[in-house]
Every structure is written in structure tokens, then in C-alpha cells.
Design a protein around this motif. Structure first.
Motif, short mmCIF file in Angstrom:
data_model
loop_
_atom_site.label_atom_id
_atom_site.label_comp_id
_atom_site.label_asym_id
_atom_site.label_seq_id
_atom_site.Cartn_x
_atom_site.Cartn_y
_atom_site.Cartn_z
N ARG A 308 0.83 -1.21 0.00
CA ARG A 308 0.00 0.00 0.00
C ARG A 308 0.86 1.27 0.00
NH1 ARG A 308 -0.98 2.97 4.12
NH2 ARG A 308 -0.45 1.30 5.62
N LEU A 309 1.88 1.28 0.84
CA LEU A 309 2.76 2.45 0.92
C LEU A 309 3.50 2.69 -0.40
CD1 LEU A 309 4.12 1.81 4.51
CD2 LEU A 309 2.88 3.88 3.80
N LEU A 310 3.93 1.62 -1.04
CA LEU A 310 4.63 1.76 -2.32
C LEU A 310 3.69 2.29 -3.40
CD1 LEU A 310 6.81 -1.47 -2.17
CD2 LEU A 310 7.68 0.88 -2.25
N ARG A 311 2.41 1.88 -3.37
CA ARG A 311 1.44 2.43 -4.32
C ARG A 311 1.27 3.93 -4.09
NH1 ARG A 311 -1.54 -2.33 -3.22
NH2 ARG A 311 -2.88 -1.17 -1.76
N GLU A 312 1.18 4.32 -2.84
CA GLU A 312 1.04 5.74 -2.52
C GLU A 312 2.27 6.52 -2.93
OE1 GLU A 312 -0.21 6.38 1.51
OE2 GLU A 312 -1.76 4.83 1.41
N LEU A 313 3.43 5.94 -2.74
CA LEU A 313 4.67 6.61 -3.14
C LEU A 313 4.73 6.80 -4.66
CD1 LEU A 313 7.23 4.87 -0.75
CD2 LEU A 313 6.91 7.34 -0.96
N ARG A 314 4.28 5.82 -5.41
CA ARG A 314 4.26 5.97 -6.87
C ARG A 314 3.35 7.12 -7.28
NH1 ARG A 314 4.39 0.20 -6.73
NH2 ARG A 314 2.14 0.02 -7.10
N GLY A 315 2.31 7.36 -6.48
CA GLY A 315 1.39 8.44 -6.79
C GLY A 315 1.93 9.81 -6.45
N ILE A 316 2.59 9.94 -5.30
CA ILE A 316 3.06 11.27 -4.88
C ILE A 316 4.46 11.59 -5.40
CG2 ILE A 316 1.66 11.18 -2.79
CD1 ILE A 316 4.26 10.76 -1.21
N ASP A 317 5.18 10.57 -5.87
CA ASP A 317 6.55 10.77 -6.35
C ASP A 317 6.75 10.02 -7.68
OD1 ASP A 317 9.20 11.54 -6.40
OD2 ASP A 317 9.89 10.00 -4.99
N PRO A 318 6.03 10.45 -8.72
CA PRO A 318 6.07 9.71 -10.00
C PRO A 318 7.44 9.67 -10.66
CG PRO A 318 4.91 11.81 -10.26
CD PRO A 318 5.11 11.60 -8.80
N ALA A 319 8.29 10.62 -10.34
CA ALA A 319 9.63 10.64 -10.95
C ALA A 319 10.43 9.41 -10.54
CB ALA A 319 10.37 11.91 -10.56
N ARG A 320 10.11 8.82 -9.39
CA ARG A 320 10.83 7.64 -8.92
C ARG A 320 9.95 6.38 -8.95
NH1 ARG A 320 12.32 12.03 -6.11
NH2 ARG A 320 14.55 12.48 -5.86
N GLN A 321 8.99 6.39 -9.83
CA GLN A 321 8.05 5.28 -9.90
C GLN A 321 8.73 3.94 -10.13
OE1 GLN A 321 4.63 6.07 -12.26
NE2 GLN A 321 4.04 3.94 -12.48
N ARG A 322 9.71 3.92 -11.05
CA ARG A 322 10.40 2.67 -11.32
C ARG A 322 11.15 2.15 -10.10
NH1 ARG A 322 11.44 1.05 -16.55
NH2 ARG A 322 12.34 -0.76 -15.48
N ARG A 323 11.71 3.06 -9.31
CA ARG A 323 12.42 2.65 -8.09
C ARG A 323 11.47 1.94 -7.14
NH1 ARG A 323 13.14 5.10 -3.05
NH2 ARG A 323 15.00 4.38 -1.94
N TYR A 324 10.27 2.51 -6.94
CA TYR A 324 9.31 1.89 -6.04
C TYR A 324 8.81 0.56 -6.59
CZ TYR A 324 9.48 6.59 -4.09
OH TYR A 324 9.91 7.78 -3.55
#
Length: 338
Positions: A308-324
């Protein structure tokens, strides 16, 4: 600048400014040619030393000229000088670089030349403020700590100055205690929690103090957690405190400490729901729980929390989506994939 009316210069003023700039460029190029010609000719004279002074005052990043200057001193000036005169030359160079650092505080070559000066101060008598006899070396090293203090007062996050401070402290004839230096970093951090260099210096000091037994580990570490939590709550978006917190936790934190700090960070995330650093830290520490203590926790719940946290991170920090996405695809200790 906004709100400031531009003053239109006349064509004559623009032309005059251009001529002055061209003249300065010609003078600089001519001086450079002269200095490099003397270097090629292995001219170690005091005249050549003076020319390097002029050139370095214009361009302190000209590292070749700094090297040439040191050769002039070593091969031409010092052999014909008394120890007192050598000390005077080096003191002058330290003064010259002090002025240069006020304008160029992050030029490596200036800091490097200061190190060389200090390392070449001769043994000899001197008098301190109380009238006690000290060697020139001691006087210069103690003065140097005062200079670097001033530099850090001007810019407390200058990593060149922090690195140089560690160098000075390690070589002072009368060693400053590590506990005194720890107190210094406390003052710097409390003045500015985002001072990454001060946090880094603190980690070095604590590693030494804990390793030597000079500081009680458990009590001291709890005090560090309190300090870094204050920083995290003051500015949840500043990375300095989060990086220090991760160092403090280490890779082998016990279950109780991990769960305690996860609860602290979750409480902060409840107040700062878009805090990237809160979410990243929770994922990191929950993964440590899975890797180190899977037999004592609800693996399914912790794994779902991470997803869940990683999904939220992809949403608020799209520039690092691949990292998450990569973190989510990593295997953990029990081969569960999130």
C-alpha cells in the motif's frame, strides 16, 4: 530583480564596460602566459611567487598555479630562509587563502593549500595570548580551528569546511575531546536541523565514542533517537534527519526498537499524509521486520502495508516510480513478493 526599475545604459556606457572587460581578459591571459612560462623554466624566484599571488587572487581554481607556488616555496624560498621566515611565509599564505575562502568557500584547491601550509610549519618558539611559550605548530593549528569555526558560522552546511574541520581536529597537537566536538555538532544541529554535514560528523564521533566505551551506548543512543525525532517532526520533508535516523537504526535493529520507531513515524505520517520520507522509512523498516523477525510478526499484514505504501509513493513521487516498482518486486527473507 522584481520591483526594481531597470536603468537603461547609454551606448557609450555599454561600450566602455565592454572595453574594460576586454582589457581585464587580456591582462589575465598575459599574466597566465607569464606564470606558465616561468613554471616551464623552473623559475623558483620570489618574483615568480608574487606573480602566482596575483594570478590566484583572480582565479583561485587554477590548481596548476597552486602546485607551482608550493614548488617555488619548497625549492626557491625556503632553502634560503630561516625557520622564522618560513613560518612568516606560511602565515601569509594562510591569510591569503582565508581571504580567498570568503569569496570562494567551496573551492577545493584553496582548502588543499591550507593543509599543505599547516603541514609545513617548522618547529620553533612562539608566544600565546597568556604569555606561555608554544611552538609555531601549536599556535597555527589552534588558530586554524578558530578559522574553520568562523567558516561554519557563515555557512554551517559547507561540507568542505566540515571535512577540513575533521582534518584539523585529527592533527592538532593538543587534541580536542570527542565529547566537546559532539557538543559542537549538537549546537549546529539545533540551530539548523537540515545540516547534513553536522549529522554526518556526529555519526563519526558517536561511532568512535561508543567503540571506545567513552560514552554509555544504550543511554546515549536513546538520546540520539530523541534528537532526531525532534528534527523529523520539525521538518518531515528534510532528508538529513531521515538519513541519520536510518544510520542510527542500522541493519540489525531488534524487533522492539523497529516497532517503536515504526509507530513514531506512522504517527507523524498521520499528521503529514503526503510525507514521502515517512512512507519510504516505513517501507524500509517494515521490510527489516520481515527480513529479521518474520517468525514473530503478522507477515501478511506487514507485506500488505508495504504494498500500500509503495502504491502511494508511486502516486506522490512519480519521478521515482520505477524505483518503487523495483522495491516492490524484490524478494524478502521468506521469499514473499510485494
Amino acid at each position: 530583480m522584481h520591483g526594481v526599475q531597470r536603468v537603461r545604459q547609454s551606448a557609450e556606457a555599454v561600450a566602455a564596460k565592454k572595453l574594460r572587460e576586454q582589457s581585464k581578459i587580456r591582462e589575465y591571459l598575459a599574466l597566465t602566459d607569464e606564470v606558465l612560462a616561468k613554471k616551464a623554466a623552473e623559475d623558483w624566484s620570489r618574483e615568480a611567487l608574487g606573480l602566482t599571488t596575483r594570478l590566484l587572487q583572480i582565479n583561485p581554481e587554477f590548481y596548476t598555479v597552486w602546485n607551482y607556488r608550493r614548488n617555488i616555496l619548497l625549492r626557491g624560498v625556503f632553502p634560503e630562509s630561516s625557520p622564522a621566515e618560513i613560518n612568516d611565509f606560511l602565515t601569509d599564505d594562510l591569510s591569503m587563502t582565508t581571504l580567498a575562502l570568503k569569496m570562494h568557500p567551496k573551492v577545493y584547491w584553496i582548502w588543499s593549500h591550507r593543509r599543505w601550509c599547516l603541514e609545513n610549519v617548522p618547529d620553533g618558539p612562539g608566544t600565546d595570548a597568556e604569555g606561555d611559550i608554544n611552538g609555531w605548530r601549536k599556535i597555527n593549528w589552534e588558530r586554524e580551528l578558530f578559522v574553520v569555526d568562523k567558516m561554519l558560522n557563515a555557512d554551517s552546511r559547507n561540507f568542505h569546511a566540515w571535512s577540513y574541520r575533521r582534518y584539523v581536529l585529527a592533527r592538532m597537537p593538543d587534541a580536542r575531546s570527542e565529547t566537546a566536538e559532539l557538543a559542537y555538532t549538537t549546537r549546529k544541529i539545533e540551530a539548523n536541523f537540515s545540516n547534513f554535514s553536522a549529522w554526518h560528523q556526529r555519526s563519526k564521533l558517536l561511532t568512535s565514542l561508543w567503540g571506545s566505551g567513552k560514552l554509555e551506548y544504550s543511554k546515549s543512543k536513546e538520546e540520539e533517537f530523541e534528537l532526531v525525532r525532534n528534527a523529523m517532526y520539525t521538518d518531515p520533508n528534510d532528508q538529513s534527519a531521515w538519513i541519520y535516523h536510518r544510520w542510527l537504526m542500522g541493519a540489525g535493529a531488534d524487533k522492539e526498537v523497529l516497532e517503536r520507531e515504526i509507530a513514531v513515524i506512522q504517527e507523524l505520517l498521520d499528521e503529514q499524509s503526503d510525507s514521502k520520507w515517512c512512507m519510504e522509512s516505513l517501507v524500509h523498516y517494515k521490510r527489516l521486520l520481515l527480513q529479521k523477525h518474520s517468525s514473530m510478526i503478522d507477515v501478511g499484514k506487514v507485506t500488505n502495508d508495504c504494498r500500500r505504501l509503495l502504491r502511494e509513493l508511486r502516486g506522490i513521487d512519480p519521478a521515482r516510480q520505477r524505483r518503487y516498482e523495483d522495491i516492490g518486486a524484490c524478494s524478502i527473507a521468506d521469499h514473499t513478493m510485494f
